[in-house]
Design a protein around this motif. Sequence first.
Motif, PDB file in Angstrom:
ATOM      1  N   UNK A 226      52.283  26.009  35.121  1.00 45.57           N
ATOM      2  CA  UNK A 226      51.061  26.818  35.684  1.00 45.57           C
ATOM      3  C   UNK A 226      51.395  28.014  36.561  1.00 45.57           C
ATOM      4  N   UNK A 227      52.351  27.965  37.415  1.00 48.25           N
ATOM      5  CA  UNK A 227      52.562  29.158  38.216  1.00 48.25           C
ATOM      6  C   UNK A 227      52.919  30.106  37.271  1.00 48.25           C
ATOM      7  N   UNK A 228      53.877  29.955  36.235  1.00 44.80           N
ATOM      8  CA  UNK A 228      54.347  31.022  35.321  1.00 44.80           C
ATOM      9  C   UNK A 228      53.163  31.573  34.697  1.00 44.80           C
ATOM     10  N   UNK A 229      52.275  30.880  34.344  1.00 45.58           N
ATOM     11  CA  UNK A 229      51.052  31.352  33.511  1.00 45.58           C
ATOM     12  C   UNK A 229      50.313  32.325  34.406  1.00 45.58           C
ATOM     13  N   UNK A 230      50.242  31.811  35.710  1.00 44.84           N
ATOM     14  CA  UNK A 230      49.280  32.731  36.789  1.00 44.84           C
ATOM     15  C   UNK A 230      50.107  33.920  37.179  1.00 44.84           C
ATOM     16  N   UNK A 231      51.282  33.659  37.357  1.00 44.34           N
ATOM     17  CA  UNK A 231      52.137  35.143  37.530  1.00 44.34           C
ATOM     18  C   UNK A 231      52.366  36.090  36.489  1.00 44.34           C
ATOM     19  N   UNK A 232      52.598  35.439  35.358  1.00 45.31           N
ATOM     20  CA  UNK A 232      52.804  36.428  34.044  1.00 45.31           C
ATOM     21  C   UNK A 232      51.539  37.061  33.269  1.00 45.31           C
ATOM     22  N   UNK A 233      50.345  36.335  33.330  1.00 47.14           N
ATOM     23  CA  UNK A 233      49.293  36.543  32.506  1.00 47.14           C
ATOM     24  C   UNK A 233      48.025  37.046  33.701  1.00 47.14           C
ATOM     25  N   UNK A 234      47.785  36.218  34.414  1.00 47.49           N
ATOM     26  CA  UNK A 234      46.552  36.379  35.171  1.00 47.49           C
ATOM     27  C   UNK A 234      46.651  37.343  36.228  1.00 47.49           C
ATOM     28  N   UNK A 235      47.734  37.235  36.980  1.00 44.30           N
ATOM     29  CA  UNK A 235      47.976  38.370  38.101  1.00 44.30           C
ATOM     30  C   UNK A 235      48.565  39.487  37.608  1.00 44.30           C
ATOM     31  N   UNK A 236      49.235  39.390  36.421  1.00 47.11           N
ATOM     32  CA  UNK A 236      50.003  40.620  35.716  1.00 47.11           C
ATOM     33  C   UNK A 236      48.921  41.551  35.376  1.00 47.11           C
ATOM     34  N   UNK A 237      47.742  41.223  35.030  1.00 46.34           N
ATOM     35  CA  UNK A 237      46.536  42.259  34.856  1.00 46.34           C
ATOM     36  C   UNK A 237      46.341  43.241  35.712  1.00 46.34           C
ATOM     37  N   UNK A 238      46.620  42.950  37.101  1.00 49.83           N
ATOM     38  CA  UNK A 238      46.344  43.801  38.006  1.00 49.83           C
ATOM     39  C   UNK A 238      47.549  44.626  38.563  1.00 49.83           C
ATOM     40  N   UNK A 239      48.721  44.340  38.057  1.00 51.52           N
ATOM     41  CA  UNK A 239      49.900  45.036  38.500  1.00 51.52           C
ATOM     42  C   UNK A 239      50.781  45.509  37.492  1.00 51.52           C
ATOM     43  N   UNK A 240      50.504  45.103  36.147  1.00 53.40           N
ATOM     44  CA  UNK A 240      51.507  45.530  35.094  1.00 53.40           C
ATOM     45  C   UNK A 240      50.956  46.972  34.550  1.00 53.40           C
ATOM     46  N   UNK A 241      51.752  48.050  34.973  1.00 56.33           N
ATOM     47  CA  UNK A 241      51.510  49.384  34.597  1.00 56.33           C
ATOM     48  C   UNK A 241      52.533  50.094  33.914  1.00 56.33           C
ATOM     49  N   UNK A 242      52.472  49.850  32.701  1.00 58.40           N
ATOM     50  CA  UNK A 242      53.635  50.822  31.934  1.00 58.40           C
ATOM     51  C   UNK A 242      53.135  52.414  31.610  1.00 58.40           C
ATOM     52  N   UNK A 243      52.942  53.104  32.490  1.00 56.63           N
ATOM     53  CA  UNK A 243      51.975  54.028  32.201  1.00 56.63           C
ATOM     54  C   UNK A 243      53.179  55.225  31.869  1.00 56.63           C
TER      55      UNK A 243
END
Length: 469
Positions: A226-243
Amino acid sequence: MLRFFHSYFPYQYVSLMGLLVLIRLPLLLHPFPLLIPELNWMIVGEQMSQGYLLYRDIWDSVSPLSALVYWGIHSVFGRSPLMLHAAATLVSIFQIVYFNYLTNNRDVYPDRSFWPGLIYMLFMHLSFDCLTLSPVLMSTSFLLLAFGTLIKQMDRRGATDEVFEVGFYIGIAALFYLPSALFILWAILSLLFYTGATFRQYSLSLFGFLFPFAAIVLIYYLWDSLDDFNRNLLSSVFRVRQYSLSDFKSLLASLFIPLGLGILGFLSLFNRPGRYVNFQQRVQQIMAIWFLIAVLTIALMPFLAPMVFLSFVPPMAYFAYYYFENIRKAWLAEIIFISAFSLMLLLFYQGALGIIPGAGLGRLSSLQVRPSPLPDNITNQRVLIIGEDLSAYRQNQLATPYLNWDLAKYDLKNLDNYESVINVFDHFRKDPPDYIIDRENVVDKLFQRAPALSLRYEKTATAGVYKRK
């Protein structure tokens, strides 16, 4: 062309699909550049087919249902960009046919014709990257299904328990492309303003939206990830920025005509307010809300490219219809449409084939997979790339979970933290890379923190590349 598709006969679906195939066939037969997101999705599918669990064993922010599709495609066809394009064409056909059927069957417009499907089909060719099976493309299919159920509720005196389907479709759309979760606001606002929905029905819609998420959360809970799911999907939507993958000029050029026609169509509604019945006016308003919610998703996009703006196509196509309908002279409407059609396809083919020598517009160069830094004779090896450039994976396989650099930074850019060093060491022990390509200058520090790893690797003649002894 508008005159030909103005008639409403079932055989026109064949004509519409024939035109779609005619546009895409040259690119399906002629190889065009492989894109970094495509390579990323194929790697995810490949790793999952080998038994690795998404988010725990594959650090990437792709949404789970999209990953499931890539897994299925890889299991049957292997790494095949052609199959991504063929599958995307099938999804596009569904959207075009469903949008045209829905707008005519529900009397969304004053007159029945094949114009909605024709315009929708054209706008799906914003750029050549829209040919691939992107998460946004798959997600938009379910947003259209939610739209169909929603306007069915609006055509009645009061909402029914079918509003559960609206939320459910949006929940599924979000599990294909997480920023689509914002469209639950579109559904709630539409129910609030344009139907007689009760509190119970709002709750049903929200429950339908949360139900798919609850199922996925339960699965990852049972897998103790569950922690991996939260970090790599739910939280990543606010942090992953491959501009760095973005090509702003090509993006603006791709959106200029569809967005312009959509805005002109919206403005033309104010010139003929009495022509549309109450139901049609409400549909116009909920499509305007769709567009506004789609604008909000821009802040959550991992990179900016025409393919991630496919959720804008339904409202742009919907309003563009009114622009051509409200042009009183048929010959003028035909000329404008043919001009728009030609310019969009010119940019489409220019991006894929470079038909204008020396012109970079539409090529999406920053999105293309570049030549591998590894020698050509190094293939089918387990490789770790530290950085955003995934080109070495084209002929090789991923080692360790660190696929997405923005997520890998949790460990690889945090080597002063003892736990991060232990995590990296464990991943290297379980799945040791044959080659390490360091584009972020972290290997020296990693070897200082984990001397046991430094004994296993040696530098090669290529800068930043390490080989396992």
